[in-house]
Design a protein around this motif. Structure first.
Motif, PDB file in Angstrom:
ATOM      1  N   LYS A 319     -11.287   3.884 -50.266  1.00 19.79           N
ATOM      2  CA  LYS A 319     -12.082   4.412 -51.129  1.00 19.79           C
ATOM      3  C   LYS A 319     -12.756   3.140 -51.807  1.00 19.79           C
ATOM      4  CE  LYS A 319     -12.377   7.444 -55.160  1.00 19.79           C
ATOM      5  NZ  LYS A 319     -11.401   8.375 -55.776  1.00 19.79           N
ATOM      6  N   LYS A 320     -14.204   3.306 -51.832  1.00 17.97           N
ATOM      7  CA  LYS A 320     -14.970   2.132 -52.320  1.00 17.97           C
ATOM      8  C   LYS A 320     -15.994   2.527 -53.363  1.00 17.97           C
ATOM      9  CE  LYS A 320     -15.055  -1.367 -48.585  1.00 17.97           C
ATOM     10  NZ  LYS A 320     -15.870  -2.182 -47.833  1.00 17.97           N
ATOM     11  N   ASN A 321     -16.523   1.686 -54.331  1.00 16.90           N
ATOM     12  CA  ASN A 321     -17.564   1.865 -55.125  1.00 16.90           C
ATOM     13  C   ASN A 321     -18.781   1.425 -54.673  1.00 16.90           C
ATOM     14  OD1 ASN A 321     -15.743   3.024 -57.055  1.00 16.90           O
ATOM     15  ND2 ASN A 321     -15.031   1.087 -58.090  1.00 16.90           N
ATOM     16  N   ARG A 322     -19.919   2.060 -55.158  1.00 17.97           N
ATOM     17  CA  ARG A 322     -20.970   1.565 -54.758  1.00 17.97           C
ATOM     18  C   ARG A 322     -22.395   1.770 -56.051  1.00 17.97           C
ATOM     19  NH1 ARG A 322     -24.742   5.374 -50.638  1.00 17.97           N
ATOM     20  NH2 ARG A 322     -24.434   7.235 -52.110  1.00 17.97           N
ATOM     21  N   VAL A 323     -23.297   1.040 -56.075  1.00 21.73           N
ATOM     22  CA  VAL A 323     -24.257   1.108 -56.922  1.00 21.73           C
ATOM     23  C   VAL A 323     -25.509   1.583 -56.369  1.00 21.73           C
ATOM     24  CG1 VAL A 323     -25.569   0.165 -58.753  1.00 21.73           C
ATOM     25  CG2 VAL A 323     -23.230  -0.614 -58.764  1.00 21.73           C
ATOM     26  N   VAL A 324     -26.072   2.826 -56.818  1.00 25.03           N
ATOM     27  CA  VAL A 324     -27.503   3.284 -56.340  1.00 25.03           C
ATOM     28  C   VAL A 324     -28.343   3.340 -57.127  1.00 25.03           C
ATOM     29  CG1 VAL A 324     -26.069   4.661 -54.621  1.00 25.03           C
ATOM     30  CG2 VAL A 324     -26.589   5.842 -56.594  1.00 25.03           C
ATOM     31  N   MET A 325     -29.836   3.154 -56.560  1.00 24.73           N
ATOM     32  CA  MET A 325     -30.796   3.242 -57.535  1.00 24.73           C
ATOM     33  C   MET A 325     -31.115   4.718 -57.791  1.00 24.73           C
ATOM     34  SD  MET A 325     -33.238   0.287 -56.008  1.00 24.73           S
ATOM     35  CE  MET A 325     -34.180  -0.020 -57.534  1.00 24.73           C
ATOM     36  N   GLN A 326     -31.560   5.062 -58.765  1.00 25.06           N
ATOM     37  CA  GLN A 326     -32.001   6.515 -59.090  1.00 25.06           C
ATOM     38  C   GLN A 326     -33.224   6.785 -58.434  1.00 25.06           C
ATOM     39  OE1 GLN A 326     -30.578   8.478 -61.047  1.00 25.06           O
ATOM     40  NE2 GLN A 326     -29.566   7.823 -62.494  1.00 25.06           N
ATOM     41  N   ARG A 327     -33.346   7.842 -57.896  1.00 24.80           N
ATOM     42  CA  ARG A 327     -34.499   8.335 -56.794  1.00 24.80           C
ATOM     43  C   ARG A 327     -35.219   9.672 -57.480  1.00 24.80           C
ATOM     44  NH1 ARG A 327     -32.061   9.186 -51.118  1.00 24.80           N
ATOM     45  NH2 ARG A 327     -30.584  10.361 -52.107  1.00 24.80           N
ATOM     46  N   SER A 328     -36.614   9.353 -57.060  1.00 24.87           N
ATOM     47  CA  SER A 328     -37.313  10.555 -57.524  1.00 24.87           C
ATOM     48  C   SER A 328     -38.550  10.433 -56.614  1.00 24.87           C
ATOM     49  CB  SER A 328     -37.901  10.768 -58.959  1.00 24.87           C
ATOM     50  OG  SER A 328     -38.781   9.540 -59.267  1.00 24.87           O
ATOM     51  N   PHE A 329     -39.221  11.822 -56.385  1.00 24.60           N
ATOM     52  CA  PHE A 329     -40.432  11.974 -55.687  1.00 24.60           C
ATOM     53  C   PHE A 329     -41.536  12.368 -56.305  1.00 24.60           C
ATOM     54  CE2 PHE A 329     -36.462  12.081 -53.005  1.00 24.60           C
ATOM     55  CZ  PHE A 329     -36.984  11.478 -51.891  1.00 24.60           C
ATOM     56  N   ASP A 330     -42.600  11.790 -55.764  1.00 23.53           N
ATOM     57  CA  ASP A 330     -44.090  12.132 -56.213  1.00 23.53           C
ATOM     58  C   ASP A 330     -44.817  12.627 -55.077  1.00 23.53           C
ATOM     59  OD1 ASP A 330     -45.964  13.133 -57.924  1.00 23.53           O
ATOM     60  OD2 ASP A 330     -45.887  11.209 -59.079  1.00 23.53           O
ATOM     61  N   GLU A 331     -46.026  12.959 -55.025  1.00 28.70           N
ATOM     62  CA  GLU A 331     -46.904  13.300 -54.010  1.00 28.70           C
ATOM     63  C   GLU A 331     -48.476  12.679 -54.366  1.00 28.70           C
ATOM     64  OE1 GLU A 331     -45.568  16.822 -51.368  1.00 28.70           O
ATOM     65  OE2 GLU A 331     -47.086  17.245 -52.913  1.00 28.70           O
ATOM     66  N   ILE A 332     -49.127  12.065 -53.308  1.00 34.34           N
ATOM     67  CA  ILE A 332     -50.426  11.783 -53.439  1.00 34.34           C
ATOM     68  C   ILE A 332     -51.387  12.241 -52.210  1.00 34.34           C
ATOM     69  CG2 ILE A 332     -50.192   9.498 -52.415  1.00 34.34           C
ATOM     70  CD1 ILE A 332     -52.423   8.517 -54.246  1.00 34.34           C
ATOM     71  N   GLU A 333     -52.465  12.630 -52.468  1.00 32.32           N
ATOM     72  CA  GLU A 333     -53.382  12.996 -51.343  1.00 32.32           C
ATOM     73  C   GLU A 333     -54.189  11.928 -50.737  1.00 32.32           C
ATOM     74  OE1 GLU A 333     -57.125  16.063 -50.614  1.00 32.32           O
ATOM     75  OE2 GLU A 333     -55.083  17.045 -51.299  1.00 32.32           O
ATOM     76  N   TYR A 334     -53.966  11.639 -49.528  1.00 29.32           N
ATOM     77  CA  TYR A 334     -54.865  10.491 -48.949  1.00 29.32           C
ATOM     78  C   TYR A 334     -55.460  10.889 -47.387  1.00 29.32           C
ATOM     79  CZ  TYR A 334     -55.821   5.596 -47.785  1.00 29.32           C
ATOM     80  OH  TYR A 334     -56.668   4.574 -47.339  1.00 29.32           O
ATOM     81  N   ALA A 335     -56.652  10.602 -47.277  1.00 34.69           N
ATOM     82  CA  ALA A 335     -57.262  11.130 -46.079  1.00 34.69           C
ATOM     83  C   ALA A 335     -57.292  12.594 -45.886  1.00 34.69           C
ATOM     84  CB  ALA A 335     -56.643   9.852 -44.803  1.00 34.69           C
ATOM     85  N   GLY A 336     -57.222  13.506 -46.671  1.00 36.32           N
ATOM     86  CA  GLY A 336     -56.835  14.716 -46.574  1.00 36.32           C
ATOM     87  C   GLY A 336     -55.466  15.226 -46.249  1.00 36.32           C
ATOM     88  N   GLU A 337     -54.488  14.271 -46.427  1.00 41.25           N
ATOM     89  CA  GLU A 337     -52.925  14.636 -45.991  1.00 41.25           C
ATOM     90  C   GLU A 337     -52.427  14.226 -47.323  1.00 41.25           C
ATOM     91  OE1 GLU A 337     -52.053  15.824 -43.251  1.00 41.25           O
ATOM     92  OE2 GLU A 337     -53.977  15.636 -42.020  1.00 41.25           O
ATOM     93  N   LYS A 338     -51.230  14.947 -47.351  1.00 44.97           N
ATOM     94  CA  LYS A 338     -50.606  14.928 -48.739  1.00 44.97           C
ATOM     95  C   LYS A 338     -49.265  13.812 -48.150  1.00 44.97           C
ATOM     96  CE  LYS A 338     -50.630  19.250 -51.076  1.00 44.97           C
ATOM     97  NZ  LYS A 338     -50.001  20.459 -51.509  1.00 44.97           N
ATOM     98  N   VAL A 339     -48.939  13.004 -48.989  1.00 45.38           N
ATOM     99  CA  VAL A 339     -47.999  11.741 -48.910  1.00 45.38           C
ATOM    100  C   VAL A 339     -47.058  12.049 -49.897  1.00 45.38           C
ATOM    101  CG1 VAL A 339     -47.966   9.331 -48.310  1.00 45.38           C
ATOM    102  CG2 VAL A 339     -50.199  10.386 -47.940  1.00 45.38           C
ATOM    103  N   LYS A 340     -45.818  11.747 -49.486  1.00 35.17           N
ATOM    104  CA  LYS A 340     -44.775  11.780 -50.400  1.00 35.17           C
ATOM    105  C   LYS A 340     -44.338  10.438 -50.703  1.00 35.17           C
ATOM    106  CE  LYS A 340     -41.283  14.565 -49.383  1.00 35.17           C
ATOM    107  NZ  LYS A 340     -39.841  15.273 -48.906  1.00 35.17           N
TER     108      LYS A 340
END
Length: 390
Positions: A319-340
């Motif tokens: 059993k080990k400990n680890r530190v993780v960064m908080q994660r979240s997602f957003d979107e932007i439209e570029y060249a007519g495509e949605k980008v995550k």
């Protein structure tokens, strides 16, 4: 991000899908995706319905499909050819396989011969792929839930009158903690049970974390003594310090194809990370040390999978400990495509990365370098965020 499902009166595929859409309504883009995927016209929408005075989301699916989908291999081909992230495809196929294998066992036949009245339904394909897609889109890396609930009585199905819970549902839920409640109806469907089995990593009545959002969903049925309702709590980890189990084992006589399959199976079963390290063993044999990170609740399943597929006869774990960064997602439209855009942060340190599949798709479309394109997209995203603040 974590999700806790409060199973109030059972679970079905459409209720799970509607609950996730309640956090982020992607019905328009999914309608287009499913229309292309299933070669027909699909329209997905959410309807607000009052259940005991609480506003719940109910899923509506309007479909005009040219031909039905009945065979498992054909359904798998359709999903694998769809414009979906690889993780979504794998999770959807594995969920449908859970249903197919249960139906095959109940009817004493094989996958290639079974009549897929449940798997073949377009709505079921949409529910399974939709749930897999939304979990990925929302950045949910862990799902926990209260115990699964089932009703009693009988239900009319394609094969005739069957007991509740339906035989396929019972087969799927085998090995899990379940609770039978006083509802004379089918409240957990085979699709709901399969999604529950595939995605739920911890079954308990308690949870903790920063509560970000709540979503309610319902189906078409009404019950006298219970609200027909599914509730979801979207949570941020209460701490960026986490505990994981680290499994290690060495192999010097398993070929690369089998090792690739082993990695795929371990990831499908919820491994956090897997990596191979080249080593030399006794008699100067070249070999691999394989390391697997997983949740403590998954350790037995991981070890069983390792023993079943690889040639090793021993596994070390700690059993080990680890530190993780908080994660979240957003979107932007570029060249007519949605980008995550994936955003990570820890103690004032922030990073932004682009979903590789999105970047690769636009790179091919514009015939430009992914590296240069990624820099430009992040620049556009930062300008978008800045303009919102101003």
């Amino acid at each position: 991000m974590r999700l806790y499902l409060d199973i109030i009166s059972g679970i079905s595929g459409d209720m799970f899908f509607a609950l996730l859409l309640g956090f982020k309504d992607c019905s328009e883009e999914l309608s287009l995706l499913f229309s292309r995927m299933l070669d027909g016209e699909i329209n997905i929408s959410l309807e607000n319905v009052l259940v005991n005075g609480i506003v719940c989301n109910r899923l509506n699916i309007e479909e005009n499909i040219k031909k039905p989908f009945r065979h498992f291999e054909k359904i798998v081909d359709i999903i694998e050819c769809a414009e979906l992230p690889e993780k979504v495809k794998i999770n959807a196929v594995n969920t449908l396989k859970i249903i197919a294998e249960a139906e095959a066992k109940v009817h004493n036949t094989s996958l290639d011969k079974i009549h897929f009245h449940e798997v073949g339904a377009v709505d079921t394909i949409i529910d399974v792929v939709g749930v897999s897609y939304m979990l990925d889109s929302l950045g949910i890396n862990k799902v926990e839930a209260s115990p699964a609930k089932v009703g009693f009585g009988t239900v009319k199905m394609e094969h005739g009158i069957l007991p509740v819970p339906a035989p396929a549902t019972v087969e799927i839920l085998k090995g899990l903690n379940i609770e039978r409640i006083d509802i004379n109806d089918e409240i957990t469907t085979p699709t709901g049970a399969a999604l529950y089995k595939k995605f739920i990593e911890g079954v308990k009545n308690s949870f903790s974390g920063k509560l970000v959002e709540i979503s309610y969903s319902t189906g078409t049925k009404q019950f006298e003594n219970f609200p027909n309702m599914l509730r979801g709590f979207l949570l941020e980890e209460d701490s960026q310090l986490q505990s994981v189990m680290e499994l290690e084992f060495n192999v010097d006589d398993t070929n690369g194809q089998v090792l690739g399959f082993l990695m795929e199976e371990l990831f499908n079963r919820g491994a956090v990370d897997i990596f191979f390290t080249p080593i030399f063993m006794k008699k100067n044999r070249p070999a691999y040390k394989i390391t697997v990170l997983c949740d403590e609740s998954q350790i037995d399943d991981m070890i069983s999978t390792v023993f079943r597929i690889s040639s090793t006869i021993g596994v070390r774990f700690i059993k080990k400990n680890r530190v993780v960064m908080q994660r979240s997602f957003d979107e932007i439209e570029y060249a007519g495509e949605k980008v995550k855009i994936k955003k990570t942060s820890w103690n004032g340190i922030e990073k932004k990365t682009i979903e590789w599949e999105d970047l690769k798709k636009i790179s091919k479309k514009l015939n430009v370098s992914p590296s240069d394109l990624g820099t430009e997209i992040i620049k556009q995203y930062n300008l978008k965020v800045l303009s919102k603040k101003n």
